[in-house]
Write an enzyme that holds these catalytic residues in place. Structure first.
Site, short mmCIF file in Angstrom:
data_model
loop_
_atom_site.label_atom_id
_atom_site.label_comp_id
_atom_site.label_asym_id
_atom_site.label_seq_id
_atom_site.Cartn_x
_atom_site.Cartn_y
_atom_site.Cartn_z
N CYS A 1 10.14 -3.95 2.60
CA CYS A 1 9.15 -3.23 2.21
C CYS A 1 9.90 -2.49 0.94
CB CYS A 1 8.76 -1.89 3.04
SG CYS A 1 8.25 -2.45 4.62
N ARG B 1 -4.70 -5.34 2.77
CA ARG B 1 -3.81 -4.52 3.38
C ARG B 1 -3.14 -3.39 2.32
NH1 ARG B 1 -0.25 -7.06 7.85
NH2 ARG B 1 1.22 -5.37 8.27
P1 XMP Z 1 10.91 -4.73 9.75
O1 XMP Z 1 11.97 -3.75 9.42
O2 XMP Z 1 10.64 -4.85 11.28
O3 XMP Z 1 9.43 -4.19 9.36
O4 XMP Z 1 11.03 -5.97 8.99
C1 XMP Z 1 7.93 -4.85 9.65
C2 XMP Z 1 6.98 -4.01 9.06
O5 XMP Z 1 6.96 -3.75 7.79
C3 XMP Z 1 5.52 -3.54 7.41
N1 XMP Z 1 5.36 -4.43 6.28
C4 XMP Z 1 5.53 -4.05 4.88
N2 XMP Z 1 5.75 -2.95 4.44
N3 XMP Z 1 5.39 -3.75 2.17
C5 XMP Z 1 5.82 -2.67 2.97
O6 XMP Z 1 5.62 -1.66 2.49
C6 XMP Z 1 5.27 -5.08 2.74
O7 XMP Z 1 5.13 -5.82 2.17
C7 XMP Z 1 5.39 -5.10 4.08
N4 XMP Z 1 5.01 -6.11 5.06
C8 XMP Z 1 5.27 -5.75 6.49
C9 XMP Z 1 4.66 -3.76 8.57
O8 XMP Z 1 4.27 -2.43 8.99
C10 XMP Z 1 5.57 -4.52 9.39
O9 XMP Z 1 5.29 -4.44 10.84
#
Ligand code: XMP
Length: 520
Positions: free
Chosen positions: A344, A439
């Site tokens: 993120c 999203r």
């Molecule tokens: P982890 O830390 O497990 O996080 O890799 C997965 C979660 O991150 C969110 N997610 C995003 N958040 N930009 C964001 O700010 C993104 O591009 C993105 N893609 C996923 C989502 O909640 C996921 O479960």
């Protein structure tokens, strides 16, 4: 009497959530900013229970969910998660009908039944079969033989697949249909593994059971080695997560889809979710980056109105008001997390988001009031983070931890002798172009200027989900043992927190040694 209760000497240092977080109210804290104090325990880690209820009709046997991301959860991952007692949320970066098929794959999965077995045709040469085994590196050499209509013709036994017979046709070497033991798919019943187990006991020396339909078409295959492995696994502590019809549970994510006029496309959302429900989906997640918003709230209301008993997850939010809003709209469980994810960049790009432990605490009080569950979403890098998250939530959602697994979508890439899999944020440019722009509140139009809120990355390939989960579960149970918590409710009650400094954090990891083997 020996002191088994908290001493007053401890209480200024190790504080319960309702004291600790308000006292630290001016600072956003995340997992590594805090640590949990040990408590008197008569609980062994292996005796802890990890079941968690997220909604009236949604219970998991372990509190772990795989993220609805296009490099994390499709049917293979969802099957592996449910088999381990957790849940997979199928992402929505695919056409709607493909998402329906992915859900069907999970719901129709029969553990141990190979539904598309490798078969050969009667006209093939043994030499072709040898070539196929060599090329595909198969570790087995007995194949069902089917005609061009899929009807079972016989079984090609391994002992005839030899170079000396290369010029012979399969039809000359096969064991004919009449001599092949089969079972009709209808006879498998509710518990195919027990049925197959009985078959193998009754049929000495047979290692493969062919499953056929009423027209004698090959439906699948069950092997003795799979049955033995699964029977062993059944004694495992955490059972697969199943619905009342004994099917694996599965979730699917949807977005607040809009029509050409920018209005919420109620008909399309209802149609699609109706299709998912028909296929047996157990929970719908309305997944967006900003859940405390009209579009998400209205989507939840529309779904709640149409599907009274359907468990609904919604998010993401990081405030009590966000939780109250989504709960009032009809959500059962709420995803907490804005910007903690490993891919993120929301906090960098938008300057927005709250460190995860503070966000969870702020949300937890509203969740208690509204009687909804919280799911801690993102930022988990180790089992200790999960233990901390579970002191304030009912389950964790993980992306990065599972993205390197065999069951995640995508191929393994080799770079300088190391193996990786692709992992990308759903707000990365590539993922948004593939469909997830809604999203993040953007149009799916590559020509438009959008600010990506995620990166495209690689994760080291890390084997099977079973293996990764075994490590994580071991860590969670260990944490619960230290806190004297028999179950997750007790973990939430017994948690006592203290802040750590950067020096404390350094002390927590291996230091001043030359590491020979990493902990994982
Ligand atoms: P982890 O830390 O497990 O996080 O890799 C997965 C979660 O991150 C969110 N997610 C995003 N958040 N930009 C964001 O700010 C993104 O591009 C993105 N893609 C996923 C989502 O909640 C996921 O479960």
């Amino acid at each position: 009497m020996a002191a088994t209760r908290n001493s007053d000497f401890d209480s200024p240092f190790y504080q319960p959530a309702d004291k600790f977080f308000p006292e630290n109210h001016g600072t956003g804290l995340t997992f590594d900013d805090i640590t949990l104090a040990t408590m008197y325990s008569d609980i062994l880690p292996r005796d802890t229970q990890l079941d968690t209820r997220l909604a009236k009709k949604l219970q998991l046997n372990i509190p772990v969910i795989s993220s609805d991301m296009d490099t994390v959860t499709e049917s293979r991952m969802a099957i592996a998660m449910a088999l381990n007692g957790g849940l997979g949320l199928i992402h929505y970066n695919i056409p709607e009908r493909e998402q329906l098929s992915e859900v069907s794959r999970v719901k129709n999965h029969v553990h141990g039944l190979i539904q598309e077995p490798i078969k050969v045709s009667p006209d093939q040469f043994i030499g072709d079969v040898l070539g196929m085994i060599e090329h595909k590196k198969f570790g087995f050499s007995t194949f069902p033989v089917v005609d061009d209509k899929g009807k079972l013709v016989g079984l090609l036994p391994g002992h005839v697949i030899k170079p000396r017979y290369a010029q012979r046709k399969v039809t000359e070497a096969l064991q004919p249909r009449a001599q092949v033991q089969t079972i009709n798919v209808k006879e498998l019943g509710k518990d195919p593994i027990s049925r197959a187990d009985k078959f193998f006991t009754e049929h000495l020396g047979i290692h493969k059971l062919l499953v056929v339909d009423d027209k004698d078409k090959l439906y699948g295959l069950i092997t003795l080695s799979d049955v033995e492995r699964i029977t062993q696994e059944r004694r495992a502590q955490f059972k697969p997560a199943r619905d009342e019809r004994f099917r694996l549970i599965c979730g699917a994510a949807v977005s607040a889809t809009r029509n050409a006029f920018g209005e919420l496309d109620r008909d399309r959302i209802l149609n699609h979710v109706g299709g998912l429900v028909e296929r047996g989906v157990d929970v719908i997640a309305v997944s967006t980056a900003h859940g405390h918003s009209k579009g998400v709230g209205d989507t939840v209301k529309v779904l709640r109105g149409a599907f009274k008993d359907l468990p609904i997850i919604a998010g993401n939010v990081t405030s009590a008001s966000g939780v109250e809003y989504l709960a009032d709209c009809g959500a059962d469980a709420i995803k907490i997390g804005q910007g903690p994810g490993s891919i993120c960049t929301t906090r960098i790009v938008a300057g927005v988001g709250i460190p995860q432990m503070t966000a969870l605490y702020a949300c937890s009080r509203a969740a208690k009031k509204k009687k909804v569950s919280l799911l801690s979403d993102g930022g988990i890098t180790k089992s200790g983070d999960i233990v901390k998250a579970l002191t304030l939530s009912k389950a964790v959602i993980c992306g990065g931890i599972f993205a390197g697994c065999n069951e995640a979508p995508g191929d393994v890439i080799e770079i300088s002798g190391k193996f990786y899999k692709q992992y990308r944020g759903m707000g990365s440019l590539a993922a948004m172009k593939a469909g997830s722009a809604a999203r993040y509140g953007h149009e799916k139009n590559p020509a438009q200027k959008v600010a990506p809120e995620g990166v495209e990355a690689l994760k080291e390939a890390c084997g099977s989900v079973d293996r990764v989960l075994a490590q994580l579960i071991g860590g969670i149970q260990s944490g619960m043992g230290y806190l004297g918590a028999k179950n997750l409710e007790q973990l939430r009650e017994k948690a006592r927190y203290i802040r750590v400094t950067a020096a404390g954090m350094r002390e927590a990891a291996p230091h001043d040694v030359v590491e020979l083997k990493t902990g994982n």
